[in-house]
Scaffold this motif. Structure first.
Motif, PDB file in Angstrom:
ATOM      1  N   VAL A 123      -0.408  -8.244   9.802  1.00  0.00           N
ATOM      2  CA  VAL A 123      -0.864  -9.478   9.159  1.00  0.00           C
ATOM      3  C   VAL A 123      -2.365  -9.617   9.348  1.00  0.00           C
ATOM      4  CG1 VAL A 123      -0.641 -11.995   9.091  1.00  0.00           C
ATOM      5  CG2 VAL A 123       1.372 -10.576   9.584  1.00  0.00           C
ATOM      6  N   PHE A 124      -3.066  -9.892   8.236  1.00  0.00           N
ATOM      7  CA  PHE A 124      -4.503 -10.122   8.301  1.00  0.00           C
ATOM      8  C   PHE A 124      -4.861 -11.441   7.632  1.00  0.00           C
ATOM      9  CE2 PHE A 124      -4.070  -7.835   4.262  1.00  0.00           C
ATOM     10  CZ  PHE A 124      -4.963  -8.477   3.414  1.00  0.00           C
ATOM     11  N   GLU A 125      -6.069 -11.912   7.939  1.00  0.00           N
ATOM     12  CA  GLU A 125      -6.587 -13.142   7.343  1.00  0.00           C
ATOM     13  C   GLU A 125      -7.584 -12.803   6.250  1.00  0.00           C
ATOM     14  OE1 GLU A 125      -6.676 -16.247  11.099  1.00  0.00           O
ATOM     15  OE2 GLU A 125      -8.529 -15.240  10.525  1.00  0.00           O
ATOM     16  N   ASP A 126      -7.571 -13.616   5.187  1.00  0.00           N
ATOM     17  CA  ASP A 126      -8.659 -13.496   4.234  1.00  0.00           C
ATOM     18  C   ASP A 126      -9.865 -14.243   4.799  1.00  0.00           C
ATOM     19  OD1 ASP A 126      -8.368 -16.257   3.612  1.00  0.00           O
ATOM     20  OD2 ASP A 126      -7.474 -15.875   1.653  1.00  0.00           O
ATOM     21  N   LEU A 127     -10.925 -14.364   4.048  1.00  0.00           N
ATOM     22  CA  LEU A 127     -12.142 -14.954   4.604  1.00  0.00           C
ATOM     23  C   LEU A 127     -11.993 -16.412   4.967  1.00  0.00           C
ATOM     24  CD1 LEU A 127     -14.810 -15.590   1.849  1.00  0.00           C
ATOM     25  CD2 LEU A 127     -12.402 -15.190   1.380  1.00  0.00           C
ATOM     26  N   TYR A 128     -10.961 -17.080   4.485  1.00  0.00           N
ATOM     27  CA  TYR A 128     -10.762 -18.496   4.813  1.00  0.00           C
ATOM     28  C   TYR A 128      -9.627 -18.733   5.795  1.00  0.00           C
ATOM     29  CZ  TYR A 128     -13.916 -19.211   0.923  1.00  0.00           C
ATOM     30  OH  TYR A 128     -15.004 -19.172   0.095  1.00  0.00           O
ATOM     31  N   GLY A 129      -8.857 -17.690   6.102  1.00  0.00           N
ATOM     32  CA  GLY A 129      -7.769 -17.835   7.055  1.00  0.00           C
ATOM     33  C   GLY A 129      -6.377 -17.781   6.467  1.00  0.00           C
ATOM     34  N   ASN A 130      -6.256 -17.647   5.133  1.00  0.00           N
ATOM     35  CA  ASN A 130      -4.926 -17.443   4.554  1.00  0.00           C
ATOM     36  C   ASN A 130      -4.365 -16.143   5.100  1.00  0.00           C
ATOM     37  OD1 ASN A 130      -4.700 -19.665   2.580  1.00  0.00           O
ATOM     38  ND2 ASN A 130      -6.434 -18.654   1.599  1.00  0.00           N
ATOM     39  N   LEU A 131      -3.079 -16.123   5.386  1.00  0.00           N
ATOM     40  CA  LEU A 131      -2.449 -14.941   5.965  1.00  0.00           C
ATOM     41  C   LEU A 131      -1.842 -14.058   4.890  1.00  0.00           C
ATOM     42  CD1 LEU A 131      -0.701 -16.561   9.057  1.00  0.00           C
ATOM     43  CD2 LEU A 131      -2.929 -15.411   8.930  1.00  0.00           C
ATOM     44  N   TRP A 132      -2.078 -12.757   5.051  1.00  0.00           N
ATOM     45  CA  TRP A 132      -1.562 -11.732   4.156  1.00  0.00           C
ATOM     46  C   TRP A 132      -0.799 -10.699   4.981  1.00  0.00           C
ATOM     47  CZ3 TRP A 132      -3.485 -10.168  -0.961  1.00  0.00           C
ATOM     48  CH2 TRP A 132      -4.363 -11.090  -1.540  1.00  0.00           C
ATOM     49  N   ASP A 133       0.249 -10.145   4.417  1.00  0.00           N
ATOM     50  CA  ASP A 133       0.872  -8.950   4.969  1.00  0.00           C
ATOM     51  C   ASP A 133       0.273  -7.737   4.272  1.00  0.00           C
ATOM     52  OD1 ASP A 133       2.661 -10.060   6.767  1.00  0.00           O
ATOM     53  OD2 ASP A 133       4.456  -9.543   5.621  1.00  0.00           O
ATOM     54  N   LEU A 134      -0.145  -6.758   5.061  1.00  0.00           N
ATOM     55  CA  LEU A 134      -0.424  -5.426   4.539  1.00  0.00           C
ATOM     56  C   LEU A 134       0.842  -4.655   4.843  1.00  0.00           C
ATOM     57  CD1 LEU A 134      -2.308  -3.260   3.374  1.00  0.00           C
ATOM     58  CD2 LEU A 134      -3.023  -2.777   5.730  1.00  0.00           C
ATOM     59  N   VAL A 135       1.501  -4.134   3.815  1.00  0.00           N
ATOM     60  CA  VAL A 135       2.817  -3.544   4.022  1.00  0.00           C
ATOM     61  C   VAL A 135       2.988  -2.264   3.220  1.00  0.00           C
ATOM     62  CG1 VAL A 135       3.874  -4.995   2.223  1.00  0.00           C
ATOM     63  CG2 VAL A 135       5.320  -4.035   3.998  1.00  0.00           C
ATOM     64  N   GLN A 136       3.599  -1.287   3.890  1.00  0.00           N
ATOM     65  CA  GLN A 136       4.040  -0.072   3.205  1.00  0.00           C
ATOM     66  C   GLN A 136       5.549  -0.053   3.319  1.00  0.00           C
ATOM     67  OE1 GLN A 136       2.446   3.681   4.563  1.00  0.00           O
ATOM     68  NE2 GLN A 136       3.458   4.816   2.930  1.00  0.00           N
ATOM     69  N   THR A 142       0.834  -1.195   0.000  1.00  0.00           N
ATOM     70  CA  THR A 142       0.000   0.000   0.000  1.00  0.00           C
ATOM     71  C   THR A 142       0.873   1.251   0.000  1.00  0.00           C
ATOM     72  OG1 THR A 142      -1.705   1.235   1.198  1.00  0.00           O
ATOM     73  CG2 THR A 142      -0.180  -0.042   2.541  1.00  0.00           C
ATOM     74  N   ASP A 143       0.301   2.346  -0.464  1.00  0.00           N
ATOM     75  CA  ASP A 143       0.998   3.623  -0.401  1.00  0.00           C
ATOM     76  C   ASP A 143       0.591   4.421   0.836  1.00  0.00           C
ATOM     77  OD1 ASP A 143      -1.580   4.260  -1.160  1.00  0.00           O
ATOM     78  OD2 ASP A 143      -0.977   5.705  -2.686  1.00  0.00           O
ATOM     79  N   ASP A 144      -0.384   3.889   1.604  1.00  0.00           N
ATOM     80  CA  ASP A 144      -0.843   4.570   2.815  1.00  0.00           C
ATOM     81  C   ASP A 144      -1.310   3.520   3.822  1.00  0.00           C
ATOM     82  OD1 ASP A 144      -2.194   6.008   4.828  1.00  0.00           O
ATOM     83  OD2 ASP A 144      -2.861   7.539   3.396  1.00  0.00           O
ATOM     84  N   PHE A 145      -0.383   3.048   4.631  1.00  0.00           N
ATOM     85  CA  PHE A 145      -0.668   1.968   5.564  1.00  0.00           C
ATOM     86  C   PHE A 145      -1.800   2.329   6.520  1.00  0.00           C
ATOM     87  CE2 PHE A 145      -0.337  -0.325   9.499  1.00  0.00           C
ATOM     88  CZ  PHE A 145      -0.162  -1.625   9.082  1.00  0.00           C
ATOM     89  N   ALA A 146      -1.715   3.503   7.134  1.00  0.00           N
ATOM     90  CA  ALA A 146      -2.716   3.896   8.137  1.00  0.00           C
ATOM     91  C   ALA A 146      -4.118   3.923   7.538  1.00  0.00           C
ATOM     92  CB  ALA A 146      -2.362   5.256   8.734  1.00  0.00           C
ATOM     93  N   ARG A 147      -4.261   4.469   6.344  1.00  0.00           N
ATOM     94  CA  ARG A 147      -5.562   4.535   5.674  1.00  0.00           C
ATOM     95  C   ARG A 147      -6.136   3.129   5.459  1.00  0.00           C
ATOM     96  NH1 ARG A 147      -4.457   5.803  -0.058  1.00  0.00           N
ATOM     97  NH2 ARG A 147      -4.014   3.579  -0.026  1.00  0.00           N
ATOM     98  N   ASP A 148      -5.340   2.239   4.883  1.00  0.00           N
ATOM     99  CA  ASP A 148      -5.846   0.911   4.557  1.00  0.00           C
ATOM    100  C   ASP A 148      -6.054   0.051   5.801  1.00  0.00           C
ATOM    101  OD1 ASP A 148      -5.885   1.655   1.921  1.00  0.00           O
ATOM    102  OD2 ASP A 148      -4.027   0.638   1.403  1.00  0.00           O
ATOM    103  N   PHE A 149      -5.171   0.175   6.773  1.00  0.00           N
ATOM    104  CA  PHE A 149      -5.337  -0.580   8.019  1.00  0.00           C
ATOM    105  C   PHE A 149      -6.659  -0.209   8.690  1.00  0.00           C
ATOM    106  CE2 PHE A 149      -4.702  -0.953  12.640  1.00  0.00           C
ATOM    107  CZ  PHE A 149      -4.473  -2.320  12.732  1.00  0.00           C
ATOM    108  N   GLU A 150      -6.933   1.082   8.816  1.00  0.00           N
ATOM    109  CA  GLU A 150      -8.185   1.522   9.451  1.00  0.00           C
ATOM    110  C   GLU A 150      -9.402   1.114   8.624  1.00  0.00           C
ATOM    111  OE1 GLU A 150      -8.768   2.693  12.495  1.00  0.00           O
ATOM    112  OE2 GLU A 150      -6.615   2.405  12.827  1.00  0.00           O
ATOM    113  N   SER A 151      -9.317   1.265   7.322  1.00  0.00           N
ATOM    114  CA  SER A 151     -10.418   0.887   6.443  1.00  0.00           C
ATOM    115  C   SER A 151     -10.731  -0.605   6.578  1.00  0.00           C
ATOM    116  CB  SER A 151     -10.067   1.222   4.987  1.00  0.00           C
ATOM    117  OG  SER A 151     -11.047   0.724   4.110  1.00  0.00           O
ATOM    118  N   TYR A 152      -9.712  -1.427   6.555  1.00  0.00           N
ATOM    119  CA  TYR A 152      -9.924  -2.879   6.659  1.00  0.00           C
ATOM    120  C   TYR A 152     -10.498  -3.249   8.020  1.00  0.00           C
ATOM    121  CZ  TYR A 152      -7.237  -3.602   2.340  1.00  0.00           C
ATOM    122  OH  TYR A 152      -6.799  -3.612   1.052  1.00  0.00           O
ATOM    123  N   LYS A 153      -9.961  -2.666   9.078  1.00  0.00           N
ATOM    124  CA  LYS A 153     -10.498  -2.939  10.413  1.00  0.00           C
ATOM    125  C   LYS A 153     -11.969  -2.558  10.485  1.00  0.00           C
ATOM    126  CE  LYS A 153      -8.514  -1.188  13.851  1.00  0.00           C
ATOM    127  NZ  LYS A 153      -7.777  -0.493  14.883  1.00  0.00           N
TER     128      LYS A 153
END
Length: 130
Positions: free
Chosen positions: A115-128, A84-95
């Motif tokens: 680190v977040f989970e998709d709807l099935y539990g796969n792990l993703w990094d949200l990273v800036q 992402t180009d704006d971690f804080a924006r996307d982190f808050e939006s996703y939460k």
């Protein structure tokens, strides 16, 4: 030689719920949803709204063996990295949209990550990246 990674497959239980998660919660765009009658499957591609070319193929499990891997395609390790180009924006939006974060944001030598989970539990990094 000029190469790039164009599509990554994620095994899902149901096309429509996966499309909803990726488009409504993560803000991805639906690139294609085409029925393939010869295989009784759909070719479903989603991708982040950006200039990048990499898409995620939402591949419905078609056997019991494939179903075992839904949500655990990498044995519990982070599977995909969403830059992402704006971690804080996307982190808050996703939460706010109910995305489950399993590791809180932290500053690392390479940037800010959570680190977040998709709807099935796969792990993703949200990273800036820095």
């Amino acid at each position: 030689m000029n190469q790039s990674l164009s599509i990554v497959a994620v095994v899902v239980r149901d096309y429509d719920s996966a499309i909803a998660f990726y488009t409504q919660k993560l803000g991805f765009e639906l690139v294609e949803d085409t029925y393939q009658p010869e295989q009784d499957k759909r070719w479903v591609l989603v991708k982040p709204k950006c200039n990048g070319q990499t898409s995620v193929l939402l591949a419905r499990a078609s056997t019991a063996d494939q179903e075992k891997y839904i949500g655990n395609q990498t044995g519990g390790r982070v599977f995909l990295f969403l830059e992402t180009d704006d971690f804080a924006r996307d982190f808050e939006s996703y939460k706010n949209k109910g995305v489950k974060f399993v590791r809180s944001p932290k500053e690392a030598p390479y940037g800010t990550v959570a680190v977040f989970e998709d709807l099935y539990g796969n792990l993703w990094d949200l990273v800036q990246f820095k």
